[in-house]
Every structure is written in structure tokens, then in C-alpha cells.
Design a protein around this motif. Sequence first.
Motif, mmCIF file in Angstrom:
data_model
loop_
_atom_site.group_PDB
_atom_site.id
_atom_site.type_symbol
_atom_site.label_atom_id
_atom_site.label_comp_id
_atom_site.label_asym_id
_atom_site.label_seq_id
_atom_site.Cartn_x
_atom_site.Cartn_y
_atom_site.Cartn_z
ATOM 1 N N ASP A 161 5.200 -13.269 -19.805
ATOM 2 C CA ASP A 161 3.828 -12.934 -20.205
ATOM 3 C C ASP A 161 2.842 -12.806 -19.047
ATOM 4 N N PHE A 162 3.292 -12.358 -17.895
ATOM 5 C CA PHE A 162 2.370 -12.104 -16.786
ATOM 6 C C PHE A 162 3.032 -11.131 -15.816
ATOM 7 N N ARG A 163 2.215 -10.542 -14.965
ATOM 8 C CA ARG A 163 2.727 -9.720 -13.870
ATOM 9 C C ARG A 163 2.253 -10.345 -12.569
ATOM 10 N N PRO A 164 3.149 -10.554 -11.612
ATOM 11 C CA PRO A 164 2.751 -11.254 -10.393
ATOM 12 C C PRO A 164 1.973 -10.380 -9.413
ATOM 13 N N TYR A 165 1.720 -9.141 -9.787
ATOM 14 C CA TYR A 165 1.190 -8.153 -8.851
ATOM 15 C C TYR A 165 0.034 -7.364 -9.463
ATOM 16 N N SER A 166 -0.694 -6.662 -8.584
ATOM 17 C CA SER A 166 -1.634 -5.613 -8.983
ATOM 18 C C SER A 166 -1.150 -4.316 -8.350
ATOM 19 N N VAL A 167 -0.960 -3.285 -9.161
ATOM 20 C CA VAL A 167 -0.508 -1.976 -8.668
ATOM 21 C C VAL A 167 -1.620 -0.955 -8.896
ATOM 22 N N PHE A 168 -1.953 -0.200 -7.840
ATOM 23 C CA PHE A 168 -2.961 0.860 -7.926
ATOM 24 C C PHE A 168 -2.315 2.167 -7.453
ATOM 25 N N LEU A 169 -2.305 3.156 -8.318
ATOM 26 C CA LEU A 169 -1.688 4.439 -7.972
ATOM 27 C C LEU A 169 -2.684 5.568 -8.236
ATOM 28 N N PHE A 170 -2.864 6.439 -7.228
ATOM 29 C CA PHE A 170 -3.805 7.548 -7.355
ATOM 30 C C PHE A 170 -3.151 8.849 -6.904
ATOM 31 N N LYS A 171 -3.637 9.938 -7.473
ATOM 32 C CA LYS A 171 -3.279 11.251 -6.944
ATOM 33 C C LYS A 171 -4.212 11.511 -5.762
ATOM 34 N N VAL A 172 -3.640 11.909 -4.609
ATOM 35 C CA VAL A 172 -4.437 12.092 -3.386
ATOM 36 C C VAL A 172 -4.094 13.442 -2.761
ATOM 37 N N ASP A 173 -5.127 14.125 -2.302
ATOM 38 C CA ASP A 173 -4.965 15.453 -1.690
ATOM 39 C C ASP A 173 -4.584 15.278 -0.216
ATOM 40 N N ASN A 174 -3.344 14.848 0.019
ATOM 41 C CA ASN A 174 -2.881 14.513 1.372
ATOM 42 C C ASN A 174 -2.398 15.728 2.156
ATOM 43 N N ASN A 175 -2.394 15.565 3.475
ATOM 44 C CA ASN A 175 -1.659 16.480 4.338
ATOM 45 C C ASN A 175 -0.170 16.225 4.091
ATOM 46 N N GLU A 176 0.578 17.280 3.801
ATOM 47 C CA GLU A 176 1.988 17.168 3.409
ATOM 48 C C GLU A 176 2.829 16.396 4.427
ATOM 49 N N LYS A 177 2.491 16.495 5.715
ATOM 50 C CA LYS A 177 3.326 15.892 6.760
ATOM 51 C C LYS A 177 2.902 14.469 7.125
ATOM 52 N N GLU A 178 1.791 14.007 6.581
ATOM 53 C CA GLU A 178 1.252 12.716 7.003
ATOM 54 C C GLU A 178 1.990 11.546 6.353
ATOM 55 N N PHE A 179 2.243 10.520 7.161
ATOM 56 C CA PHE A 179 2.834 9.275 6.673
ATOM 57 C C PHE A 179 1.810 8.165 6.909
#
Length: 329
Positions: A161-179
Amino acid sequence: MPAQIYHPFESNNFSNTTCFLSGQKLTSSEEKIQVFPQWLMSRYKLEDQPFKLLDESMATYKDLKIPCAAEVNEKWLEPLEAEMAAAFEIGYDALKNIDELKLFQWAGKLLYGIIFNEIQSGIKLQHSQGEEFNISQSIIHKFSHLHLMLQSINLPLQFDDFRPYSVFLFKVDNNEKEFGYRDEINTMTFALRIRDFGLVICLQDNGANKSYHKEVLNKIGSQTLHPIQFEEFSGRVFYSAYLFNRLPEYNILPVDDTIYLEAMPLRGMSTKPLFDTWNNKIYGQVLESFWKNWGFLLLEIIKNPENPMSFLFDANGEFVNENTIDLPH
């Protein structure tokens, strides 16, 4: 026989002859896996890129390895890695449909791999100086709980009954080659910005940071972010993870063949808030680091100390559309 949890921090076992995840003895010290998966290193040509360890020593991405039993890798880790690799190849639309627990396991394994290498490096350094290996109890507390939770990969370990984490996921307009990769080991925070997405995970907060940033998340919704907006949000989370002042505690409850992990209430006996007071000057220093690519300096960022510079929200607190931001990606 019930599944047995492995506790490497009780015996300080960080040798290359023991599997990092299961604790079983290895037949060879060559039984290792890469910390950064090969598919990720190949895609971004990371193998020979420098990776700085906490003791200021330099390694390369391909140098970072952890001992792992071949059967553990084959049965548990490779399927997880294959699923993540396939989702990363597609990008945001695939990742948003992946179980958050798997994102946590994947990011947690990577961060723990870095921790493992940091500990090995620290042991060597202190032994070379004739000292016993020493690490703070609060850090051991966090590291050992992360390791415990990673065993949800290979053991019938369930979060009750819990999650040990917080997850945040977004769509981002990145440069294709960037890490774009960043972590903060002391606060157990991880960020990755590649392809068309940005991912931030607090690995040991029982969801507290997700609640803390609820208003910001509601304003952003499902809108695509400019990279500088994602870095701003990451800065907020890395700073709030630093302000988070609890060390979560858990009860381990074996029932039949399953091990249940129960979270103790974060508030505990303390009346003080879960997060220390936000300081805009310190937050500005965080932003300066996260905005390094764009060259903004602290004096510009906190020109108005009550209202630091923001690319996420305008002066009225409304979300800024990424198409109106005139900065290089």
C-alpha cells in the motif's frame, strides 16, 4: 523455504566475488555487468566518456561495472533491460505506459551500481591510508533500503500500500543527440533527459516529493517542455529532495512465500514539516548549475529574490508554452 533477503551493508560485502543483487558467490570475478547498459552507451557513444567519482577520481562509463551472477542477469535483469531499451527507443509514448515500479527498478539499479563503485573506490582509498572503511549511518540507511527495494526485481517482494518513490515523466523537445544525465547520491535523486522525454525519480521518499510539487505538476499537465523548462523542474525536485528531512523506515513482513514491505508513517513522532524551509538563494544556485548550457548566472536568476527567474511560469504564475521560449535547444 521463504525467499531470503540479502543485506550487503550488514557485512560490508562489496567484493567482486559476490553478486550485488542476490548475495550468491560467483564462480569468477569476471561475472560482471555494466552499470550503464550497453545499448544506452552505444546510442550516445558514452563508453570512453569521463565519469567523475565522489573522491574526484575519473573513470569512463564503460569502467563502471558491478558483480552479478550470470543466472540473475539472464533471468531478471536482461528482461528488464530489454523492456526498457525497447521503450526508450520509442520514447515518451512508450515510457508513459511502463509500470512506474519498473522505471524505479531500472533507475535504482543504475544508481546503486554507481554507489557500489563509489563504495569500492572509498574502501580502496581508506585502506591505502591505513584506515577502516567508514560511512555515515544515515547514508547506510538510505543505501541499504534502496538495495532492499531492488530485490523486488528477483524476489517476491511487494510494497504494501505505498510506493517508495516519486516518478516524474514529461515529453521534452530535446536535441536528438543530447544525453542529459544527473544524479545526487546523498538524496537518491536521478534525472535523465534524452530522446523526446525527461525523467526524474526520487528513489527514497515514499512519494513525498510528488505531493510537494503537486501544484506545479497540475499547471504543467501533459504539455511538452522546452529542455530549459525540464531542467528547471529537475532543479526544483533535486532541491526539494535536499530539503526532505525524513529517513523512511520500513517493516519487513514475510507471509507464506511473499515478503511484504510496509512503510512507517513519515510524520512519525515529529511535528516538524517533512521539508525544511525553501530558500530562493540556494534554489538559485541549483538553477545556475542546471541551466549551465544556457549560461545564466546566479545574479540574473535571483535578481528578484522573492521571485527567481522561471521559464516554466510567467509573472502571473501561468504555464509558459515552450514554443514562445526563444533559446537554443
